[in-house]
Write a protein that holds these residues in place. Structure first.
Motif, PDB file in Angstrom:
ATOM      1  N   SER A 189       0.777  -1.236   0.000  1.00 25.13           N
ATOM      2  CA  SER A 189       0.000   0.000   0.000  1.00 25.13           C
ATOM      3  C   SER A 189       0.808   1.286   0.000  1.00 25.13           C
ATOM      4  O   SER A 189       0.309   2.326  -0.439  1.00 25.13           O
ATOM      5  CB  SER A 189      -0.941   0.018   1.213  1.00 25.13           C
ATOM      6  N   ARG A 190       2.059   1.255   0.472  1.00 24.26           N
ATOM      7  CA  ARG A 190       2.797   2.512   0.633  1.00 24.26           C
ATOM      8  C   ARG A 190       4.081   2.582  -0.171  1.00 24.26           C
ATOM      9  O   ARG A 190       4.698   3.645  -0.253  1.00 24.26           O
ATOM     10  CB  ARG A 190       3.127   2.745   2.126  1.00 24.26           C
ATOM     11  N   ILE A 191       4.528   1.456  -0.738  1.00 23.11           N
ATOM     12  CA  ILE A 191       5.781   1.423  -1.487  1.00 23.11           C
ATOM     13  C   ILE A 191       5.500   0.949  -2.909  1.00 23.11           C
ATOM     14  O   ILE A 191       4.788  -0.027  -3.116  1.00 23.11           O
ATOM     15  CB  ILE A 191       6.808   0.468  -0.841  1.00 23.11           C
ATOM     16  N   GLY A 192       6.070   1.642  -3.884  1.00 19.29           N
ATOM     17  CA  GLY A 192       6.013   1.191  -5.270  1.00 19.29           C
ATOM     18  C   GLY A 192       7.366   0.614  -5.672  1.00 19.29           C
ATOM     19  O   GLY A 192       8.410   1.129  -5.254  1.00 19.29           O
TER      20      GLY A 192
ATOM     21  N   ASP B 281      -4.076  -4.807 -17.110  1.00 18.46           N
ATOM     22  CA  ASP B 281      -4.218  -5.761 -16.011  1.00 18.46           C
ATOM     23  C   ASP B 281      -2.922  -5.915 -15.223  1.00 18.46           C
ATOM     24  O   ASP B 281      -2.948  -6.132 -14.008  1.00 18.46           O
ATOM     25  CB  ASP B 281      -4.693  -7.117 -16.541  1.00 18.46           C
ATOM     26  N   ASN B 282      -1.784  -5.810 -15.888  1.00 18.99           N
ATOM     27  CA  ASN B 282      -0.510  -5.821 -15.178  1.00 18.99           C
ATOM     28  C   ASN B 282      -0.404  -4.638 -14.222  1.00 18.99           C
ATOM     29  O   ASN B 282       0.037  -4.783 -13.077  1.00 18.99           O
ATOM     30  CB  ASN B 282       0.660  -5.789 -16.169  1.00 18.99           C
ATOM     31  N   VAL B 283      -0.829  -3.488 -14.683  1.00 22.47           N
ATOM     32  CA  VAL B 283      -0.761  -2.281 -13.848  1.00 22.47           C
ATOM     33  C   VAL B 283      -1.679  -2.403 -12.640  1.00 22.47           C
ATOM     34  O   VAL B 283      -1.379  -1.891 -11.552  1.00 22.47           O
ATOM     35  CB  VAL B 283      -1.111  -1.038 -14.692  1.00 22.47           C
ATOM     36  N   LEU B 284      -2.786  -3.116 -12.798  1.00 26.89           N
ATOM     37  CA  LEU B 284      -3.774  -3.236 -11.727  1.00 26.89           C
ATOM     38  C   LEU B 284      -3.409  -4.280 -10.666  1.00 26.89           C
ATOM     39  O   LEU B 284      -4.068  -4.348  -9.626  1.00 26.89           O
ATOM     40  CB  LEU B 284      -5.141  -3.602 -12.322  1.00 26.89           C
ATOM     41  N   LEU B 285      -2.372  -5.079 -10.895  1.00 26.62           N
ATOM     42  CA  LEU B 285      -2.042  -6.167  -9.967  1.00 26.62           C
ATOM     43  C   LEU B 285      -1.855  -5.714  -8.514  1.00 26.62           C
ATOM     44  O   LEU B 285      -2.348  -6.378  -7.599  1.00 26.62           O
ATOM     45  CB  LEU B 285      -0.794  -6.904 -10.454  1.00 26.62           C
ATOM     46  N   PRO B 286      -1.163  -4.613  -8.235  1.00 24.99           N
ATOM     47  CA  PRO B 286      -1.026  -4.213  -6.816  1.00 24.99           C
ATOM     48  C   PRO B 286      -2.355  -3.938  -6.136  1.00 24.99           C
ATOM     49  O   PRO B 286      -2.472  -4.124  -4.916  1.00 24.99           O
ATOM     50  CB  PRO B 286      -0.163  -2.939  -6.901  1.00 24.99           C
TER      51      PRO B 286
ATOM     52  N   GLY C  91      -5.980   2.667 -13.325  1.00 24.37           N
ATOM     53  CA  GLY C  91      -4.925   2.077 -14.130  1.00 24.37           C
ATOM     54  C   GLY C  91      -4.681   2.852 -15.416  1.00 24.37           C
ATOM     55  O   GLY C  91      -3.532   3.080 -15.811  1.00 24.37           O
ATOM     56  N   ALA C  92      -5.769   3.252 -16.078  1.00 24.52           N
ATOM     57  CA  ALA C  92      -5.640   4.037 -17.300  1.00 24.52           C
ATOM     58  C   ALA C  92      -4.958   5.367 -17.024  1.00 24.52           C
ATOM     59  O   ALA C  92      -4.132   5.847 -17.816  1.00 24.52           O
ATOM     60  CB  ALA C  92      -7.015   4.253 -17.925  1.00 24.52           C
TER      61      ALA C  92
ATOM     62  N   ARG D 230       8.147   1.444 -18.747  1.00 26.22           N
ATOM     63  CA  ARG D 230       7.161   2.492 -18.481  1.00 26.22           C
ATOM     64  C   ARG D 230       5.904   1.895 -17.846  1.00 26.22           C
ATOM     65  O   ARG D 230       5.309   2.475 -16.929  1.00 26.22           O
ATOM     66  CB  ARG D 230       6.800   3.228 -19.774  1.00 26.22           C
ATOM     67  N   VAL D 231       5.506   0.736 -18.344  1.00 25.81           N
ATOM     68  CA  VAL D 231       4.344   0.053 -17.755  1.00 25.81           C
ATOM     69  C   VAL D 231       4.644  -0.332 -16.311  1.00 25.81           C
ATOM     70  O   VAL D 231       3.798  -0.174 -15.415  1.00 25.81           O
ATOM     71  CB  VAL D 231       3.975  -1.198 -18.589  1.00 25.81           C
ATOM     72  N   ALA D 232       5.855  -0.827 -16.063  1.00 28.33           N
ATOM     73  CA  ALA D 232       6.241  -1.194 -14.695  1.00 28.33           C
ATOM     74  C   ALA D 232       6.215   0.024 -13.773  1.00 28.33           C
ATOM     75  O   ALA D 232       5.826  -0.076 -12.602  1.00 28.33           O
ATOM     76  CB  ALA D 232       7.627  -1.828 -14.694  1.00 28.33           C
ATOM     77  N   ILE D 233       6.605   1.180 -14.295  1.00 28.45           N
ATOM     78  CA  ILE D 233       6.553   2.410 -13.496  1.00 28.45           C
ATOM     79  C   ILE D 233       5.102   2.797 -13.220  1.00 28.45           C
ATOM     80  O   ILE D 233       4.756   3.202 -12.100  1.00 28.45           O
ATOM     81  CB  ILE D 233       7.322   3.541 -14.200  1.00 28.45           C
ATOM     82  N   ALA D 234       4.240   2.654 -14.227  1.00 31.17           N
ATOM     83  CA  ALA D 234       2.814   2.920 -14.008  1.00 31.17           C
ATOM     84  C   ALA D 234       2.266   2.016 -12.913  1.00 31.17           C
ATOM     85  O   ALA D 234       1.496   2.462 -12.048  1.00 31.17           O
ATOM     86  CB  ALA D 234       2.037   2.721 -15.313  1.00 31.17           C
ATOM     87  N   ARG D 235       2.657   0.748 -12.935  1.00 29.87           N
ATOM     88  CA  ARG D 235       2.217  -0.190 -11.899  1.00 29.87           C
ATOM     89  C   ARG D 235       2.685   0.275 -10.515  1.00 29.87           C
ATOM     90  O   ARG D 235       1.954   0.168  -9.531  1.00 29.87           O
ATOM     91  CB  ARG D 235       2.765  -1.585 -12.201  1.00 29.87           C
ATOM     92  N   SER D 236       3.894   0.810 -10.428  1.00 28.49           N
ATOM     93  CA  SER D 236       4.415   1.266  -9.139  1.00 28.49           C
ATOM     94  C   SER D 236       3.658   2.474  -8.607  1.00 28.49           C
ATOM     95  O   SER D 236       3.678   2.736  -7.399  1.00 28.49           O
ATOM     96  CB  SER D 236       5.909   1.608  -9.256  1.00 28.49           C
ATOM     97  N   LEU D 237       2.973   3.193  -9.495  1.00 31.79           N
ATOM     98  CA  LEU D 237       2.236   4.399  -9.107  1.00 31.79           C
ATOM     99  C   LEU D 237       0.788   4.122  -8.696  1.00 31.79           C
ATOM    100  O   LEU D 237       0.129   5.002  -8.136  1.00 31.79           O
ATOM    101  CB  LEU D 237       2.218   5.392 -10.274  1.00 31.79           C
TER     102      LEU D 237
END
Length: 232
Positions: A89-92, A108-113, A130-131, A157-164
């Motif tokens: 919840s607090r770390i990307g 869907d990858n971005v939404l995993l967290p 996610g979008a 870039r997608v991985a960074i989006a997931r971290s956000l």
């Protein structure tokens, strides 16, 4: 006294392992403050302690001794469940190998967290979030694609989006440009810099001095100690 402008404060942190009957000090009395909106690079050779420091900051490991203050709370002795909560919840996190699931769409990858964190958002709200994260990193035009259809730079870039996606207090990046060519490396580092200017706090581990120079602060480690702290 706890500094309200610091996201993280480490005080005399030690992480000791026993190897072959001998004590190895992966972290040896580390003191570190990470203010809000910091962009920090952690550099050092293999075995310097930089990865252990990142694992400690990311609640993937616990210190043997010392005090950790995160968002104003003492988190020095959290149990496994509490550490998992903070990670979710607090770390990307951003990794060298991207860590995207090949059978899932980019969205869907971005939404995993959100799934791991047991978010109470509706499906529609999750997809909107996610979008928005993908829009933030310039990848909104790839929502339905899969990782195998993207270049290395696009996957990062997608991985960074997931971290956000969970609006974290801190993003930790472990060699985030290690699998990229020089052109994409510069693009990713420019993206990190723009996120910092938006108010995100970032700490990245790298052995690449050129990558480290993008950061506003450089921490150099050796033998489990911080030997240089350059704010230049």
């Amino acid at each position: 006294m706890i500094d309200p402008e610091c996201i993280y404060e480490l005080q005399a942190i030690r992480r000791t392992y026993e190897v072959g009957g001998e004590a190895v000090h992966a972290l040896d009395g580390v003191d570190l403050q990470i203010p809000k909106h910091e962009f920090m690079a952690i550099i050092g050779s293999s075995g310097s302690g930089k990865s252990t420091l990142m694992h400690t900051l990311g609640f993937m490991d616990s210190p043997t001794s010392g005090r950790m203050i995160f968002e104003g709370k003492d988190v020095s002795a959290l149990g496994r469940g509490a550490r998992a909560h903070y990670r979710a919840s607090r770390i990307g996190f951003v990794f060298q190998a991207f860590n995207l699931l090949p059978r899932l769409s980019i969205l869907d990858n971005v939404l995993l967290p959100l799934t791991y964190g047991r978010s109470k958002l509706s499906k529609k709200e999750k997809r909107e979030r996610g979008a928005a994260a993908l829009e933030r990193v310039g990848m909104s035009h790839r929502l339905g694609h899969r990782p195998g259809q993207l270049s290395g730079g696009e996957r990062q870039r997608v991985a960074i989006a997931r971290s956000l996606i969970n609006d974290p207090s801190l993003i930790l990046a472990d060699e985030p440009t290690g699998n990229l060519d020089s052109k994409n490396r510069a693009r990713i580092m420019d993206l990190f810099d723009s996120l910092m200017q938006e108010g995100i706090t970032l700490a990245l581990v790298t052995h690449d001095e050129e990558v480290a120079n993008y950061a506003r602060r450089r921490i150099r480690m050796q033998d489990g100690k911080i030997i240089e702290d350059d704010h230049g």
